[in-house]
Design an enzyme around this catalytic site. Structure first.
Site, short mmCIF file in Angstrom:
data_model
loop_
_atom_site.label_atom_id
_atom_site.label_comp_id
_atom_site.label_asym_id
_atom_site.label_seq_id
_atom_site.Cartn_x
_atom_site.Cartn_y
_atom_site.Cartn_z
N SER A 141 0.85 -1.19 0.00
CA SER A 141 0.00 0.00 0.00
C SER A 141 0.88 1.23 0.00
CB SER A 141 -0.88 -0.01 1.26
OG SER A 141 -1.54 1.22 1.43
N TYR A 154 -2.39 -0.66 10.18
CA TYR A 154 -2.42 -0.99 8.76
C TYR A 154 -1.11 -0.54 8.10
CZ TYR A 154 -3.88 -1.07 3.85
OH TYR A 154 -3.96 -1.30 2.51
#
Length: 196
Positions: A141, A154
């Site tokens: 990501s 995350y």
């Protein structure tokens, strides 16, 4: 990359990016294996992607359980063949300031986004090395490249995926492994419902 006749396994393949990638791989002539926790979503994905049922195989699976990953990997080898491309796509995100997120959510984020990537990679990488052929896709990501407020766990997990992938790439190079590729993908926000 010519993917015709290749076997592609996508974790988190029942929806979002995983399902979209499955469609692209099928269009290129690959056979696709989808792993996901959501059994109903897997069935819907299979029906939508491959009405004949000949080129999409599914398994409802908790990839955070390394024993179940090993069992499912053995099933894939028996029923479909060796995996040529592994897409470590599955992931979860829990939003909120670090101290407000439950410990269970923090542990689950690490289990899905980091541990499961290691279990799945260990299940298929040795065969790729032995055959001198294969490709790993590590879905990270943009949050794995920088810190994001409200997404600390995350972001940390995606930093870990990038670190794992870069380290593996260096290890393979050091061992003189040829024919096994690595792609690290770092998308930003994607309209899949994950960040809703």
């Amino acid at each position: 990359m010519d993917i015709k006749g290749k076997v592609v396994l996508i974790t988190g393949g029942a929806g979002g990016i995983g399902r979209s990638l499955a469609k692209r791989f099928l269009a290129g002539g690959a056979t696709v294996v989808l792993w996901d926790l959501a059994e109903a979503s897997l069935a819907a994905a299979k029906k939508a992607l491959d009405p004949s049922g000949a080129r999409v195989f599914t398994d409802a699976l908790d990839i955070t359980d390394r024993a179940k990953v090993a069992e499912a990997a053995a099933r894939v080898r028996r029923e479909v063949g060796e995996v040529d491309i592994l897409d470590n796509n599955a992931g979860i995100v829990v939003g909120g300031d670090f101290l407000s997120v439950s410990e269970e959510s923090l542990a689950q984020t690490t289990a899905v986004n980091v541990d499961a990537v290691m279990w799945c990679t260990r299940a298929f990488l040795p065969s790729m090395i032995e055959r001198g052929s294969g490709h790993l896709i590590m879905m990270a990501s943009a949050a794995g490249l920088l810190g994001v407020p409200g997404m600390a766990a995350y972001s940390a997990s995606k930093h870990a995926v990038i670190g794992l992938a870069e380290s593996l790439r260096a290890e393979l190079r050091k061992k003189g492994v040829r024919g096994v590729g690595m792609t690290i993908v770092c998308p930003s926000f994607v309209n899949t419902g994950m960040f809703a």
